[in-house]
Design an enzyme around this catalytic site. Structure first.
Site, PDB file in Angstrom:
ATOM      1  CB  CYS A  37      -0.905   0.003   1.229  1.00  0.00           C
ATOM      2  SG  CYS A  37      -1.824   1.541   1.467  1.00  0.00           S
ATOM      3  CG  MET A  80      -0.683  -2.107   4.378  1.00  0.00           C
ATOM      4  SD  MET A  80      -2.019  -0.883   4.506  1.00  0.00           S
ATOM      5  CE  MET A  80      -3.391  -1.830   3.880  1.00  0.00           C
ATOM      6  CG  HIS A 117      -0.965   3.266   5.152  1.00  0.00           C
ATOM      7  ND1 HIS A 117      -2.192   3.080   4.540  1.00  0.00           N
ATOM      8  CD2 HIS A 117      -1.068   4.418   5.871  1.00  0.00           C
ATOM      9  CE1 HIS A 117      -3.006   4.062   4.885  1.00  0.00           C
ATOM     10  NE2 HIS A 117      -2.350   4.897   5.681  1.00  0.00           N
TER      11      HIS A 117
END
Length: 241
Positions: free
Chosen positions: A226, A234, A229
């Site tokens: 992601c 992530m 993040h």
């Protein structure tokens, strides 16, 4: 039990080919030379009689007593033969029994989960009345797996962070908690020849329950993250088998 097995192998050694023992016969080929399938009758150490199933195509060993267990028609396996003989519906007349038997053989003999799953789906489709053309389409046995973006408790993570699917399956990424999120694949950590631009979702999803779905047709390992993040860890891995 070991003694019984050794006795049985010794009795059959002259009748079973090395190819059968090694499993060299293709999964979709049922090798049958004889119509009848036998159970070998032996007397155990306690004096009781026991039956041991012989492989299809194996004659009853000379000097031994056997009982007929199945009769195989048209080179089909005993399972398919039994189903064919007991189905008293119109479907039994239209079902492609050769294709049905081939798929059941894959379910039993393949050591690959994805092959077994696809064969089972196709066999079930044929038994339900679907045509061979319909069940042979790559998408027929495909499934869609879900990955949450953000855990239910609000952690910045993909759940699950490692997922294995079969070739042709799809993954649906669902914006769950802690957005905005997106799905960006690492171009240096995907199978060669795969277009990273095509499989990535660069736009960020801010609303809960927004989703992104992508199908995967090339086997291998895929790493993704992601973008907002990534620094928080992530990241996740997708395995296509």
């Amino acid at each position: 039990m070991i003694f019984k097995t050794l006795v049985l192998i010794g009795l059959l050694s002259s009748n079973v080919t090395a190819a059968n023992l090694r499993g060299d016969v293709a999964a979709n080929e049922v090798q049958t030379t004889y119509d009848e399938v036998f159970d070998l009758e032996l007397v155990n150490a306690d004096g009781d009689r026991e039956l041991f199933p012989l492989l299809p195509g194996t004659r009853c060993p000379t000097g031994q007593q056997c009982r007929v267990r199945h009769t195989i028609y048209g080179g089909m396996s005993p399972m398919s033969t039994s189903l064919k003989n007991n189905m008293k519906t119109q479907l039994a007349l239209t079902l492609d029994w050769s294709e049905f038997d081939k798929e059941l053989s894959k379910v039993v003999s393949s050591d690959k989960f994805c092959t077994r799953r696809a064969a089972m789906a196709r066999a079930a489709g044929l038994a339900a009345g679907a045509s061979v053309a319909a069940v042979s389409k790559p998408a027929y046995a495909a499934e869609t797996k879900e990955v949450k973006m953000g855990s239910d408790s609000g952690l910045l993570a993909f759940v699950p962070n490692k997922l294995q699917i079969c070739k042709g399956d799809s993954v649906k990424w669902l914006n769950n908690k802690g957005g905005p999120h997106n799905v960006v694949f690492d171009e240096d950590a995907i199978p060669g020849g795969v277009d990273v631009e095509k499989i990535s979702m660069y736009d960020q999803m801010g609303e809960e329950d927004e989703s992104f779905t992508m199908s995967f047709d090339k086997e291998g390992a895929y790493s993704y993250y992601c973008e907002p993040h990534r620094g928080a860890g992530m990241m996740a891995t997708l395995i296509v088998a």
